[in-house]
Write a protein that holds these residues in place. Sequence first.
Motif, PDB file in Angstrom:
ATOM      1  N   UNK A 263      -3.757  16.991  10.440  1.00  0.00           N
ATOM      2  CA  UNK A 263      -4.403  17.055  11.748  1.00  0.00           C
ATOM      3  C   UNK A 263      -5.261  15.828  12.000  1.00  0.00           C
ATOM      4  N   UNK A 264      -5.961  15.352  10.979  1.00  0.00           N
ATOM      5  CA  UNK A 264      -6.760  14.127  11.148  1.00  0.00           C
ATOM      6  C   UNK A 264      -5.852  12.936  11.484  1.00  0.00           C
ATOM      7  N   UNK A 265      -4.662  12.879  10.869  1.00  0.00           N
ATOM      8  CA  UNK A 265      -3.715  11.807  11.179  1.00  0.00           C
ATOM      9  C   UNK A 265      -3.239  11.906  12.621  1.00  0.00           C
ATOM     10  N   UNK A 266      -2.989  13.119  13.099  1.00  0.00           N
ATOM     11  CA  UNK A 266      -2.575  13.287  14.507  1.00  0.00           C
ATOM     12  C   UNK A 266      -3.678  12.832  15.451  1.00  0.00           C
ATOM     13  N   UNK A 267      -4.905  13.137  15.118  1.00  0.00           N
ATOM     14  CA  UNK A 267      -6.022  12.718  15.970  1.00  0.00           C
ATOM     15  C   UNK A 267      -6.039  11.196  16.089  1.00  0.00           C
ATOM     16  N   UNK A 268      -5.845  10.514  14.973  1.00  0.00           N
ATOM     17  CA  UNK A 268      -5.812   9.050  14.992  1.00  0.00           C
ATOM     18  C   UNK A 268      -4.645   8.534  15.832  1.00  0.00           C
ATOM     19  N   UNK A 269      -3.513   9.220  15.769  1.00  0.00           N
ATOM     20  CA  UNK A 269      -2.347   8.803  16.562  1.00  0.00           C
ATOM     21  C   UNK A 269      -2.628   8.881  18.058  1.00  0.00           C
ATOM     22  N   UNK A 270      -3.535   9.766  18.465  1.00  0.00           N
ATOM     23  CA  UNK A 270      -3.912   9.874  19.869  1.00  0.00           C
ATOM     24  C   UNK A 270      -5.040   8.906  20.236  1.00  0.00           C
ATOM     25  N   UNK A 272      -8.018   8.540  18.874  1.00  0.00           N
ATOM     26  CA  UNK A 272      -9.362   9.090  18.746  1.00  0.00           C
ATOM     27  C   UNK A 272      -9.864   8.919  17.320  1.00  0.00           C
ATOM     28  N   UNK A 273     -11.168   9.014  17.139  1.00  0.00           N
ATOM     29  CA  UNK A 273     -11.785   8.871  15.828  1.00  0.00           C
ATOM     30  C   UNK A 273     -11.693  10.201  15.085  1.00  0.00           C
TER      31      UNK A 273
END
Length: 458
Positions: A263-270, A272-273
């Motif tokens: 999920x943290x990787x997906x956030x970065x893909x969007x 976002x921090x």
Amino acid sequence: MSRQPGDQLALVAFMQAGNTSVYAGSWRHPATEHRYLDASYYADLGRLLERGLFDLMFFDDRLAMPGIHGGSVADAVRYGARPVKLDLSVVLGVLSQATSRIGLGATYSTTYHAPFHVARTFGTLDHLSGGRAAWNVVTSVNDREAQNFGVNQHMSPTERYDRADEFLEAVVGLWDTWEDGALVRDRASGIYADPSKVHELNYHGAHFDVRGPLTVPRSPQGHPVLLQAGSSGRGRDFAARWAELIFTGDPGIEVARNHYAEQKARIAEFGRDPGAVKICPMAYTVVGESEAHAAERERMFLNDLVDPMASLTLLSELMNYDFSAHDLDEIVTDELVDKSTGIRGLVQNLRTHIGDTVRIRDLAGHRATLLQGPRFVGTATQVADQMEEWFMTEACDGFVLAATHLPGSFEDVVRMVVPELQRRGLYRTEYTGSTLREHLGLERSPAAPRQPAGPAHV
């Protein structure tokens, strides 16, 4: 990412404004208080959690009484399977005045509400609470909810998330229609506000046309905090785009670690921090004065308090599928997964945790008993050990604690577990800010630059 010295975990209380906690058998517990129709009940819970320095208390919601199972609400009413759901805007209004620091959140649906209504509700709550509002974004789950809003059938997951993306674009856009500094309130000149800092939104999408501006000035947090709990692939993408606190349901630590990293990787893909988004699994705590005392408490919850029919009633509600014709020991097949609109993510999680063979009773137990999340059982020291392991090994950024009974579960946490977490430096010893964003270490949301409105620009 890795934990740094001084990092502290978040604690969120998972609430229901009704006859049970998240645990469907809680109403039968001998220590449960049946005051849920009394405003003082919620005020007392809020003050208790505030003494425990919780970041947030947020309320789950449904827009219909469970009635998919057997085509009737009879079992929900008979077995107390969450037939009571109070209006959360009123409950949070009570809490905004009974407390002064703890964050206050509510579940509102993007499928059966309008963006203007939701933007105004949470903008108002943010003002009246002094910057403590949070919105738990959901797309709703079943046909019963649809039928309470004049629609025969619930939308497909794809349709719901398409609508939800537009809904968030419109709501966030409305929150930004007032700039900071718009209010002048100059008695001498007669100028109340600067019209150059108050804007129409003019949002135009496939699902919504919203003119604006919002009738609530920009709120203390800029934007109320956004919570989301999607478990499917589309749900996780939605959370990665929008959520500031992601609520998960991973039952084991290895599953949780993998989910956390993914999920943290997906956030970065969007773009976002990832460090600015908290990921918190739901967990139960069963705390005793001794290990044996805690084990005895756990046995009572697991063995006696949830009727199997209540479990099936709640499973049918969540999955938008009538399980009354299925035996509890029947295996969940791919064909059955395809028949219901909400089951896929849950089945995937359970298969990861317990193996490929998932039975109806596994699904039902997951939703109605203490199987839905990790269960931390023991003395305060033992419970804190388990929470520390999850936090320090990056399975989570904190916990959404669900109650086995109320108010006793939270009294145990506040009295016994919180001091132990504080002793270890894992939890605050006082509130250092006044807003929910400050509690969570989030920046105040800046207003978006003014530009042409619409789905591609908001």
